[in-house]
Design an enzyme around this catalytic site. Structure first.
Site, short mmCIF file in Angstrom:
data_model
loop_
_atom_site.label_atom_id
_atom_site.label_comp_id
_atom_site.label_asym_id
_atom_site.label_seq_id
_atom_site.Cartn_x
_atom_site.Cartn_y
_atom_site.Cartn_z
N TYR A 36 -7.22 -20.18 -20.67
CA TYR A 36 -7.09 -21.53 -21.21
C TYR A 36 -6.86 -21.63 -22.71
O TYR A 36 -6.74 -22.73 -23.22
CB TYR A 36 -8.31 -22.36 -20.83
CG TYR A 36 -9.64 -21.72 -21.16
CD1 TYR A 36 -10.05 -21.55 -22.46
CD2 TYR A 36 -10.47 -21.29 -20.12
CE1 TYR A 36 -11.26 -20.96 -22.75
CE2 TYR A 36 -11.69 -20.71 -20.41
CZ TYR A 36 -12.08 -20.54 -21.72
OH TYR A 36 -13.27 -19.96 -22.01
N LYS A 92 -13.34 -27.36 -16.47
CA LYS A 92 -14.27 -26.41 -17.06
C LYS A 92 -14.74 -25.47 -15.96
O LYS A 92 -15.53 -25.84 -15.11
CB LYS A 92 -15.46 -27.15 -17.68
CG LYS A 92 -16.34 -26.27 -18.53
CD LYS A 92 -17.26 -27.11 -19.39
CE LYS A 92 -18.03 -26.27 -20.39
NZ LYS A 92 -18.99 -25.36 -19.77
N CYS A 130 -55.35 -22.83 -30.79
CA CYS A 130 -56.35 -22.67 -31.85
C CYS A 130 -57.34 -23.83 -31.91
O CYS A 130 -58.18 -23.88 -32.81
CB CYS A 130 -55.67 -22.48 -33.20
SG CYS A 130 -54.92 -23.98 -33.83
N CYS A 141 -49.37 -28.96 -34.25
CA CYS A 141 -50.63 -28.34 -34.62
C CYS A 141 -50.53 -28.06 -36.11
O CYS A 141 -49.68 -27.31 -36.55
CB CYS A 141 -50.84 -27.04 -33.85
SG CYS A 141 -52.18 -26.06 -34.57
N ASP A 183 0.82 -1.21 0.00
CA ASP A 183 0.00 0.00 0.00
C ASP A 183 0.85 1.26 0.00
O ASP A 183 0.53 2.23 -0.68
CB ASP A 183 -0.93 0.01 1.22
CG ASP A 183 -2.24 -0.69 0.88
OD1 ASP A 183 -2.45 -0.95 -0.32
OD2 ASP A 183 -3.01 -0.98 1.81
N LEU A 223 -18.94 -25.27 -26.73
CA LEU A 223 -18.32 -26.59 -26.71
C LEU A 223 -19.39 -27.67 -26.82
O LEU A 223 -20.48 -27.51 -26.30
CB LEU A 223 -17.56 -26.81 -25.39
CG LEU A 223 -16.31 -26.00 -25.13
CD1 LEU A 223 -15.88 -26.15 -23.68
CD2 LEU A 223 -15.19 -26.44 -26.06
N ARG A 282 -18.06 -12.83 -24.22
CA ARG A 282 -18.33 -13.74 -25.33
C ARG A 282 -19.52 -13.27 -26.15
O ARG A 282 -19.54 -13.42 -27.36
CB ARG A 282 -18.59 -15.14 -24.77
CG ARG A 282 -19.10 -16.07 -25.81
CD ARG A 282 -18.95 -17.51 -25.39
NE ARG A 282 -20.14 -18.24 -25.76
CZ ARG A 282 -20.33 -19.51 -25.45
NH1 ARG A 282 -19.44 -20.14 -24.74
NH2 ARG A 282 -21.41 -20.11 -25.82
N CYS A 284 -54.92 -28.38 -30.12
CA CYS A 284 -53.99 -27.26 -29.90
C CYS A 284 -54.54 -26.31 -28.83
O CYS A 284 -55.68 -25.87 -28.93
CB CYS A 284 -53.79 -26.49 -31.21
SG CYS A 284 -52.77 -25.03 -31.00
N CYS A 319 -52.71 -20.50 -36.76
CA CYS A 319 -52.40 -20.66 -35.34
C CYS A 319 -51.39 -19.58 -34.96
O CYS A 319 -50.25 -19.59 -35.43
CB CYS A 319 -51.84 -22.07 -35.15
SG CYS A 319 -51.47 -22.49 -33.45
N GLU A 366 -11.84 -17.55 -18.38
CA GLU A 366 -13.08 -17.48 -17.64
C GLU A 366 -12.87 -16.58 -16.44
O GLU A 366 -11.87 -16.73 -15.73
CB GLU A 366 -13.42 -18.91 -17.19
CG GLU A 366 -14.82 -19.15 -16.86
CD GLU A 366 -15.71 -19.40 -18.09
OE1 GLU A 366 -15.21 -19.39 -19.23
OE2 GLU A 366 -16.91 -19.57 -17.87
#
Ligand code: AMP
Ligand code: ZN
Length: 664
Positions: free
Chosen positions: A221, A112, A405, A420, A35, A81, A133, A402, A426, A169
C-alpha cells in the site's frame, strides 16, 4: 539452448506463472505443469551451481534457517496511524489539513488489512531485504521467510525506481488459516487463535521451509523513497501493480470526505466478503506534495487517518476490581473478568480508566458487562447489563489509599485520575521512574533491564536514578541471576550513559508532560538545566508549543527539594546537563524572534534541513502564514493561495538562496 539459457528462460516463465497465479489470481497453466517446470529448473540449477541466483523462483520453497533475526534500521521510519471512529473525527481531520495545505485535497481510500506490517526494499529491480515494522525505527530482517511468499516479487517487471521501500501487510487469508487449523486439530495440536497473530508469528519462524508451506499473502500500500516518478498515492499504487506487486483493487480515489464516508459505509458491510481480515479503512491525502507539507507528528503522518470499523462486543462477568499504581503515581482501576473470547483473543482484564468512568457506567463487582476491543491492546468495558445485576449489589467504593504504600490518595482539580502523592516512598513509582530513565528513548542503558531495576529498588540499593551512578559491581553481584559478566555490563552501561546528550537526559527525568518532543524544545531554547530550573511559568510558555500545563509541571519539578538534590548528584557524576559545545557552535541567534513559513520544494537543502537551520539559528518555523510571519521561504511548486496570502499581508517572500544568505 545452453544450460544457462534454459535456466534463465525457465526462471522467467515460472516467475510469470507465479505472478499470474498469486498476484492476479488468474493461473494460465495447471499446477501439474507448473511442478514439472519447477522440477526441471531445480535439476538444472543443481547441475549448474555457477548460475545461482538468490531470486530464483526455485528458492520460493524455502530451506534457509535463521537462528537470530538481524535488527535493521529502517531508512524511512514506519509510522503508526492516527485513528478515527466517526464522521466528526474525519471532518475535524479535514479541517486540520485544510489549514496546512493549499488547494483542493483528494484522498485515496484503502482498506486497513489486519496482519503483520512489512517493509520491502528493492534495489535495481530485485528484492534486497524484508524487515518487520518492529518499533518503527528498526525491525527484524525476515528476508528468508518473506521470499517464500509467492505474491512478493523477487524480480520486478517494467520500469522501477533504482532503490525504494514498499510497505504492506502480510496477511493469512481465512481459507488458509482454517485449513492450517484443521491440520493442527487432526494432529492433536492447539488451534491457532487468529489469522493476524499467525501471520506475524510465521514471519519469525526459524525454518523458512515451514513458512513457505503457509498460505501467506503480501498486500502492498505505500512506496517510499526518492525520485519515485509519480506524484500521487493513487498513481503510486498503480505503479506498484505494474511492477508486479499485489495491490488490492479496493483502493479508490475520491474528492471529498463525503465520498470517503461512502467508501467506509460500503466496506463496513462488504468487508465480510473479503478473503482476509480488515479492521478499518485508511484514508490518505493523495497528492504527495501536499503530504510533504503536512508532514508527521511524533507518531503518525498528518496526511493519513485510519477509520476503525465498529469493534466486536461480548458480554462477560466482572469478578473483581483491582488497582494499579503507575510510574507517575497515577492509579488505574482494572477490571478482572471472567475470561471470554473476543475478536480472536481471550480477554481477562479490561481498563476502567478512573473513578469517573466507574461512576458514570455504574460498574460494580459481579456485574455482567459488555466488553469491546477497540484500537487499544487492552479492551474496555462499554456498559453494564443492568438486567442481570444482583439484588444486593452495592455501588463501587473507589479506594482512598494507595494499595502499595497505604498513603492517602489525592485528586487534583481537573484531573481524572487519583494519585498516590508518596513520590519518593512508593515502590511502583520509584521503580517506574527509574525504568523510564533507563528506557531506550531516554538514557538507553545497556545491560540494565526493568526487572533488575525492580530488584535494585526492592533490595533498597537505589532510591532514585541518581543512585545508579554510585552502584558498584559488588553491590549488584548478590542480586538474583546476576553473574560476573552481567554485573560488569550493567556498570559499564551506567557509566556510558554519562555521555547521553542533554535533551535525552531531560526527557529521562520523567517530568510530567515532558515527552521527547517537549524535552527537545526546552533543551534547545534554554540550553542548560540550570536555565530551565530558574525559569518561571511565563518564561517557559514563551517557547513554542509549551503551554501552561507543561510549564507548571516543570516549575513544580524543579521547586521540589528532592529533585534539586538528585540533579546535583547527577551533575557531580558528570551527566550532560547542558547542550554540548559542538551543538552550541552550530547555533546562532541570527533569526531570533523571526517567524518563518517554508513552502514548496527546495534544491540545495531539504525541507527538513531548512527547518532545522531556522530553529538552530533561533527562528521559529510556523506552518501557516499570518500577520506575524516575517518571511515566507518559497521553493518550487508553492501553492498559489499561500503566495497570494503572503502578498496580501505584505510578507516578504524569499528564495532558498536568499534565506541561506541571511545566515551567512
Ligand atoms: P496502527 O498499528 O493501528 O498504528 O496502524 C498502522 C498500521 O496499519 C500500519 O503499520 C500497517 O501495518 C497497517 N495497515 C494496514 N493497511 C494499511 C494501509 N492500507 N495503509 C497503511 N497502513 C496500513
Ligand atoms: Zn503509593
Amino acid at each position: 539452448m545452453s544450460a544457462e539459457q534454459q535456466i534463465i528462460s525457465l526462471r522467467e516463465e515460472l516467475r510469470e506463472h507465479n505472478y499470474n497465479y498469486y498476484v492476479l489470481d488468474n493461473p494460465t497453466i495447471s499446477d501439474y505443469d507448473f511442478d514439472i517446470k519447477l522440477k526441471a529448473l531445480q535439476a538444472l540449477e543443481l547441475a549448474h551451481p555457477e548460475f545461482y541466483d538468490a531470486n530464483s523462483p526455485s528458492l520460493r520453497v524455502g530451506g534457509e534457517v535463521t537462528k537470530n533475526f538481524l535488527t535493521v534500521k529502517h531508512q524511512y521510519r514506519m509510522y503508526s496511524l492516527d485513528n478515527s471512529y466517526s464522521k466528526e473525527d474525519l471532518l475535524d481531520w479535514e479541517k486540520r489539513i485544510k489549514k496546512l495545505v493549499d488547494g483542493e485535497v483528494h484522498y485515496t481510500c484503502e482498506l486497513k488489512y489486519d496482519g503483520a506490517s512489512i517493509s520491502l526494499t528493492y534495489e535495481n529491480g530485485s528484492l534486497l531485504r524484508a524487515v518487520t515494522r518492529g518499533d518503527g525505527t528498526q525491525g527484524d530482517d525476515v528476508t528468508a521467510n518473506v521470499k517464500t511468499i509467492k505474491s512478493v516479487p523477487l524480480q520486478l517487471k517494467g520500469t522501477f525506481p533504482q532503490k525504494f521501500d514498499i510497505r504492506g501487510e502480510i496477511v493469512l487469508p481465512f481459507e488458509g488459516f482454517i485449513a492450517m487449523n484443521e491440520e493442527r486439530l487432526e494432529a492433536g495440536d492447539e488451534p491457532y487463535r487468529n489469522p493476524r497473530n499467525t501471520a506475524s508469528g510465521s514471519l519469525k519462524l526459524q525454518d523458512s521451509a515451514e513458512v513457505s508451506r503457509r498460505p501467506l499473502e503480501c498486500l502492498l500500500y505505500n512506496i517510499t523513497g526518492n525520485d519515485l516518478g509519480f506524484a500521487t498515492q493513487f498513481e503510486g499504487l498503480e505503479h506498484a501493480r505494474k511492477m508486479g506487486f499485489k495491490v488490492p483493487e479496493a483502493a479508490k480515489l475520491v474528492k471529498s470526505i463525503d465520498a470517503v464516508l461512502e467508501f467506509v459505509d460500503y466496506w463496513n458491510i462488504h468487508r465480510h466478503d473479503l478473503p482476509y481480515e480488515t479492521d478499518g479503512v485508511v484514508i490518505k491525502v493523495d497528492n504527495l506534495q501536499q503530504r510533504e507539507e503536512l508532514g508527521y507528528t511524533a507518531k503518525a503522518p498528518r496526511w493519513a487517518m485510519a477509520y476503525k470499523f465498529k469493534a466486536e462486543q461480548v458480554s462477560t462477568r466482572l469478578n473483581e476490581i483491582t488497582y494499579q499504581v503507575g510510574r507517575t503515581g497515577a492509579i488505574t482501576p482494572v477490571a478482572n473478568l471472567e475470561p471470554v473470547e473476543l475478536a480472536g483473543t481471550t480477554v481477562k482484564r479490561a481498563s476502567l480508566h478512573n473513578a469517573d468512568q466507574i461512576e458514570k457506567l455504574d460498574i460494580r463487582e459481579r456485574d455482567a458487562v459488555f466488553v469491546e476491543k477497540g484500537g487499544e491492546i487492552i479492551p474496555k468495558i462499554i456498559a453494564v447489563d443492568f438486567s442481570k445485576r444482583h439484588a444486593n449489589s452495592q455501588p463501587t467504593k473507589y479506594i482512598t489509599h494507595c494499595p502499595e504504600c497505604q498513603t492517602e490518595l489525592v485528586r487534583a482539580e481537573g484531573d481524572a485520575k487519583h494519585f498516590c502523592p508518596n513520590y519518593n516512598g512508593c515502590n511502583p513509582q520509584i521503580i517506574g521512574r527509574i525504568q523510564h530513565y533507563i528506557s531506550r528513548k531516554a538514557m538507553d542503558i545497556e545491560g540494565l533491564g526493568g526487572e533488575t531495576v525492580a530488584l535494585l529498588v526492592n533490595e533498597g540499593l537505589i532510591l532514585n536514578y541518581a543512585d545508579l551512578y554510585t552502584l558498584r559491581k559488588d553491590d549488584v553481584l548478590p542480586l538474583e541471576r546476576m553473574a560476573e559478566k552481567s554485573a560488569e555490563n550493567l556498570i559499564n552501561g551506567i557509566e556510558a550513559s554519562k555521555k547521553v546528550p542533554f535533551e535525552r537526559v531531560l526527557f529521562a527525568l520523567g517530568i510530567r508532560y515532558v515527552g521527547e518532543t517537549v524535552a527537545k524544545k526546552l533543551a534547545k531554547h534554554f540550553k542548560s538545566i540550570e536555565a530551565i530550573a530558574l525559569s518561571s511559568v511565563d518564561e517557559l510558555t514563551t517557547v513554542d508549543e509549551i503551554g501552561d500545563r507543561i510549564a507548571e509541571s516543570v516549575v513544580e519539578f524543579f521547586s521540589t527539594e528532592e529533585h534539586v538534590q538528585i540533579i546535583e548528584k547527577m551533575r557531580k557524576h558528570g551527566l550532560q546537563l547542558e547542550i554540548s559545545a559542538e551543538k552550541l557552535a552550530s547555533q546562532t541567534d541570527k533569526l531570533k524572534g523571526l517567524s518563518i513559513v517554508v513552502s514548496g520544494v527546495f534544491h540545495t537543502v531539504s525541507r527538513a534541513e531548512l527547518k532545522k537551520l531556522i530553529e538552530d539559528n533561533g527562528g521559529k518555523v510556523s506552518s501557516s502564514i499570518s500577520s506575524k510571519t516575517n518571511y515566507l521561504v518559497a521553493g518550487d511548486n508553492m501553492g498559489p493561495s499561500k503566495r497570494s496570502k503572503a502578498e496580501t499581508l505584505e510578507i516578504e517572500i524569499i528564495s532558498e538562496h536568499d534565506f541561506l544568505n541571511l545566515l551567512s
